[in-house]
Enzyme design. Structure first.
Site, PDB file in Angstrom:
ATOM      1  N   SER A  49     -11.685  -1.376   2.605  1.00 18.26           N
ATOM      2  CA  SER A  49     -10.891  -1.557   3.788  1.00 18.26           C
ATOM      3  C   SER A  49     -10.358  -0.260   4.242  1.00 18.26           C
ATOM      4  CB  SER A  49      -9.611  -2.350   3.599  1.00 18.26           C
ATOM      5  OG  SER A  49     -10.233  -3.639   3.238  1.00 18.26           O
TER       6      SER A  49
ATOM      7  N   ARG B  99       0.939  -1.044  -0.079  1.00 24.71           N
ATOM      8  CA  ARG B  99      -0.112   0.145   0.058  1.00 24.71           C
ATOM      9  C   ARG B  99       1.051   1.240   0.112  1.00 24.71           C
ATOM     10  NH1 ARG B  99      -2.443  -3.726  -1.179  1.00 24.71           N
ATOM     11  NH2 ARG B  99      -4.315  -4.449  -0.304  1.00 24.71           N
TER      12      ARG B  99
ATOM     13  N   GLU C 153      -6.055   3.275   5.959  1.00 23.07           N
ATOM     14  CA  GLU C 153      -5.604   3.155   4.580  1.00 23.07           C
ATOM     15  C   GLU C 153      -6.438   4.104   3.805  1.00 23.07           C
ATOM     16  OE1 GLU C 153      -6.766  -0.668   1.262  1.00 23.07           O
ATOM     17  OE2 GLU C 153      -5.562  -0.999   2.947  1.00 23.07           O
TER      18      GLU C 153
END
Length: 301
Positions: free
Chosen positions: A224, A174, A294
């Site tokens: 998420s 990420r 995130e």
């Protein structure tokens, strides 16, 4: 506040909307207004827009499909540059696919079926654009966009066109070499493999089925909420802390998948932020793990 002259100049560069509610644009269905929502139709318009904003000292926020973003209730000042459907062309040459940043992952997956190219199936259900996926190295089902990328085309902080190699992108979990930087991703070149269209289609159908079974797709969300902490899974930590179904206002920790926060109706950004704080604190108190968001949080209260 943008003056009328600046608004006129922006409208001359590319399609724009003023005071556009971002709840109409985000998959969370949450967010205050964008002072100016700009939707360029070419890399040249992106460059012209960025140069004008630099000269006029107007802040710029670059977004794609608005699927991994929480816009605060006060909205976004300056120009919100949306690189999505207006910049979504694709070309295929052999096993190399070159696409503009605005194409959605789902559209790209369908094109791969028609072109008999395999390797992109895992990304078929990621509800974002290619540009955003590359910026954060989005992934699912043990696959990551970065593994397919050979080159990325951007406009950097110095307002220069640049081409970055796979190595220069420094893909990680990420994160990429672009993380935290004020750049505009224009497109990318992907290296795929030859496959059979029926096998590719079947794999995508299987991933779609698994998502429907495990994710709360019947509610607005931003996917998420937290990154996976080293040595654990965010959803398992949240579930283990007994937080499924916990809510603040219209924002709720999904009872189907604890890694998702959903908008059960009328949720505000303040609700989501309060829920994030509550979940992070509870998980830290009970497990010692510190969850890192995130989702991208932008705008002002």
């Amino acid at each position: 506040m943008l003056c009328q002259a600046a608004k006129n100049d922006l409208a001359d560069i590319c399609p724009v909307l003023f005071d556009e509610p971002m709840c109409r644009r985000t998959t969370f269905r949450i967010g205050g207004p964008a002072e100016c929502l700009a939707m360029p139709e070419s890399p040249e318009q992106v460059m012209e827009l960025l140069k004008f904003c630099r000269r006029a000292d107007i802040p710029v926020t670059v977004l794609g499909n608005c699927s991994n973003v929480l816009v605060r209730d006060g909205g976004v000042e300056g120009v919100t540059l949306l690189i999505n459907a207006n910049m979504s062309s694709v070309s295929v040459q052999g096993e190399t696919l070159t696409a503009q940043a605005g194409i959605t992952m789902s559209s790209l997956a369908q094109l791969c079926i028609r072109a008999s190219l395999t390797g992109f199936e895992f990304a078929s259900g990621i509800p974002g654009c290619l540009g955003g996926g590359i910026y954060m190295n989005a992934g699912a089902y043990n696959g990551e966009i970065g593994s397919l990328v050979s080159r990325v085309f951007i406009i950097d902080e110095e307002l220069q066109y640049r081409t970055l190699s796979h190595e220069e992108m420094c893909f990680g979990y990420r994160r990429t070499a672009l993380s935290g930087r004020s750049v505009a991703v224009l497109g990318a070149e992907l290296k795929l493999e030859r496959g059979r269209s029926e096998d590719i289609s079947a794999a995508i159908a299987d991933f779609t089925r698994r998502r429907r079974e495990r994710q709360p797709l019947n509610y607005p969300s931003a996917g998420s909420v937290f990154k996976r902490p080293e040595g654990a899974y965010a959803a398992a930590l949240i579930d283990g802390a007994g937080l499924k179904g916990t809510s603040v206002g219209g924002a709720e920790v999904s009872q189907k998948h604890a890694g998702f926060f959903v908008n059960t109706g009328g949720a505000t950004a303040s609700d989501v932020l309060a829920l994030i704080d509550k979940v992070r604190q509870t998980v830290m108190d009970k497990t010692g793990f510190i969850l890192e968001p995130e989702i991208k949080i932008i705008g002002h209260d």
